[in-house]
Design an enzyme around this catalytic site. Structure first.
Site, mmCIF file in Angstrom:
data_model
loop_
_atom_site.group_PDB
_atom_site.id
_atom_site.type_symbol
_atom_site.label_atom_id
_atom_site.label_comp_id
_atom_site.label_asym_id
_atom_site.label_seq_id
_atom_site.Cartn_x
_atom_site.Cartn_y
_atom_site.Cartn_z
ATOM 1 N N ASP A 28 12.570 -4.199 4.289
ATOM 2 C CA ASP A 28 13.346 -2.956 4.193
ATOM 3 C C ASP A 28 12.600 -1.833 4.907
ATOM 4 O OD1 ASP A 28 14.754 -0.594 3.288
ATOM 5 O OD2 ASP A 28 15.587 -1.838 1.690
ATOM 6 N N ASP A 54 9.876 0.053 2.756
ATOM 7 C CA ASP A 54 10.724 1.244 2.815
ATOM 8 C C ASP A 54 10.195 2.374 1.928
ATOM 9 O OD1 ASP A 54 13.482 2.555 3.289
ATOM 10 O OD2 ASP A 54 13.505 2.324 1.109
ATOM 11 N N ASP A 106 16.832 -3.755 7.767
ATOM 12 C CA ASP A 106 18.117 -3.067 7.679
ATOM 13 C C ASP A 106 18.119 -1.801 8.542
ATOM 14 O OD1 ASP A 106 16.155 -2.037 6.011
ATOM 15 O OD2 ASP A 106 17.414 -1.929 4.222
ATOM 16 N N HIS A 107 16.940 -1.186 8.662
ATOM 17 C CA HIS A 107 16.773 0.072 9.405
ATOM 18 C C HIS A 107 15.292 0.370 9.418
ATOM 19 C CE1 HIS A 107 15.855 1.827 5.550
ATOM 20 N NE2 HIS A 107 16.947 1.241 5.074
ATOM 21 N N HIS A 124 9.250 6.177 2.849
ATOM 22 C CA HIS A 124 9.817 7.392 2.236
ATOM 23 C C HIS A 124 8.715 8.313 1.720
ATOM 24 C CE1 HIS A 124 14.109 6.657 2.374
ATOM 25 N NE2 HIS A 124 13.922 5.418 1.967
ATOM 26 N N SER A 149 20.045 1.387 2.935
ATOM 27 C CA SER A 149 19.801 -0.016 2.605
ATOM 28 C C SER A 149 21.024 -0.702 2.017
ATOM 29 C CB SER A 149 18.628 -0.127 1.641
ATOM 30 O OG SER A 149 17.486 0.416 2.254
ATOM 31 N N GLU A 208 13.293 -10.243 0.152
ATOM 32 C CA GLU A 208 13.120 -8.869 0.622
ATOM 33 C C GLU A 208 11.736 -8.293 0.311
ATOM 34 O OE1 GLU A 208 14.913 -5.609 -1.437
ATOM 35 O OE2 GLU A 208 15.009 -4.371 0.351
ATOM 36 N N THR A 223 19.481 -3.745 -1.547
ATOM 37 C CA THR A 223 19.415 -4.919 -0.659
ATOM 38 C C THR A 223 19.835 -6.209 -1.372
ATOM 39 O OG1 THR A 223 17.662 -3.779 0.530
ATOM 40 C CG2 THR A 223 17.991 -6.116 1.054
HETATM 41 MG MG MG Z 1 15.858 -2.666 -0.130
HETATM 42 ZN ZN ZN Z 2 15.083 3.720 2.244
#
Ligand code: MG
Ligand code: ZN
Length: 366
Positions: free
Chosen positions: A50, A262, A304-305, A266, A90, A257, A143
């Site tokens: 993620d 992620d 995902d990004h 953040h 996500s 995952e 996710t």
């Molecule tokens: Mg996720």
């Molecule tokens: Zn995020």
């Protein structure tokens, strides 16, 4: 900048080399009369980092004391991550992998009009495949949720949980216990899981798989960070899932995952991000080792990004020191890498939309 450019140059040349290698392989197969079907995998393992962009992957090169497992792939593509919004989240980012439908940020297994769309897991459960979901977040987080639930908003954790008992998923591992047994509506969904044939495990990861479907919940909400002692949960749960699911003669689909790459992004915490990334790399290694022995398994690694606008900059202008820096506390719109190895891997070369990953997987499992 110099460092960044050289990474890009290396990766681009790797990608060019792998493209030519693949076409040679395809030619060889034709010459040796290997039937077309042999290019299709029996099993697919989809590993999602993620928020994992190219700089995050590059961090493995600089911060791992050994060769990263990312370097074991020779098929590499790039995924365009936009869905309804240019910059995806996500929920939309995972729904695209699980259903092929581009939708709005926050959507879990529903289209832009909040209509439920069947997921790859639901299709495969119907066809008798083994299915498993492993995450270092709660299993209700965006996710993993997008693979078995259909709700209009990612924050509806209790509603998401209600999809688990009848999901048919053979193996769940992650956090999220409180959404089963400390609910606002007072329902005991652990009892529903047991009624639907699940073994519920809340203390530690078992050493070996069981015959029964398993719900393994080792945290109230998200799993602890690596720095808080999560240990080898992710690689070990991945291994356990593969051991269990590979007993299914029809084949299996497993989603794993690395959820907290992620979260490090953040938080703009380089150490957090990199520890989680290296843990994810370990899980990739476990999947690739299994696939190498098994011979019928396609391993796909993607994101995902990107999160954080993460960059490996120089430290005070010193080009021999890497300084992880961020340009945002949110997500970014950069393309993310796709790595593939195993039967059908060549489909993942090139630059394509994120939802192509769903269609390529479904094509290969036809
Ligand atoms: Mg996720
Ligand atoms: Zn995020």
């Amino acid at each position: 900048m110099k460092i960044k450019f050289s990474i890009l140059t290396i990766l681009l040349s790797v990608s060019i080399i792998s493209t030519s290698c693949v076409s040679v392989n395809v030619k060889d197969n034709t010459v040796s009369h290997v039937p077309q079907e042999s290019k299709k995998p029996k099993n697919i393992i989809l590993l999602i980092g993620d928020g994992m962009g190219l700089s995050q992957v590059s961090a493995a090169i600089y911060y791992k004391n050994a060769k990263p497992n990312f370097e074991r792939f020779n098929t590499i593509g790039l995924s365009k991550t936009s869905s309804n919004e240019l910059i995806t989240d996500s929920a939309a980012g995972a729904t695209v992998f699980s259903t092929g439908v581009k939708t709005y940020n926050g959507a879990i297994g529903v289209d832009k009009d909040t209509i439920p769309v069947p997921t790859i897991v639901e299709h495969l459960v119907k066809r008798g495949y083994g299915t498993g979901l492993v995450a270092t977040s709660s299993i209700q987080h965006a996710t993993p949720a997008s693979f078995y639930a259909h709700v209009k908003s990612r924050s509806m954790y209790e509603e998401i949980t209600e999809f688990a008992p009848k999901s048919g998923v053979n193996f769940f591992a992650g956090g999220g216990l409180k959404f089963f047994n400390k609910r606002k509506d007072g329902k005991d969904l652990l009892a529903s899981m047991k009624d639907n044939g699940y073994e519920v495990i809340t203390d530690k990861l078992p050493k070996s798989p069981s015959e029964k479907n398993q719900l393994i919940l080792l945290a109230e909400n998200g799993m602890p960070k690596m720095s808080e002692g999560r240990g080898d949960f992710l690689p070990n749960a991945t291994k356990l899932a593969m051991e269990k699911l590979s007993k299914n003669e029809n084949g299996f689909f497993l989603m794993v995952e690395g959820s907290q790459i992620d979260w490090g992004g953040h938080n703009n915490e380089g150490d957090y991000l990199i520890e989680e990334l290296l843990d994810f790399d370990k899980a990739i290694g476990v999947a690739l080792d299994f696939a190498a022995k098994n011979g019928e398994t396609l391993v796909i690694v993607t994101a995902d990004h990107e999160t954080g606008g993460f960059t490996l900059a120089s430290k005070d202008g010193d080009y021999n020191k890497i300084n992880p820096v961020f340009s945002t506390t949110g997500h970014s719109g950069t393309m993310v890498p796709v790595f593939a190895k195993g039967p059908g891997a060549e489909l993942f070369n090139g630059i394509y939309e994120n939802n192509e990953i769903y269609f390529k997987m479904m094509e290969l499992l036809k």
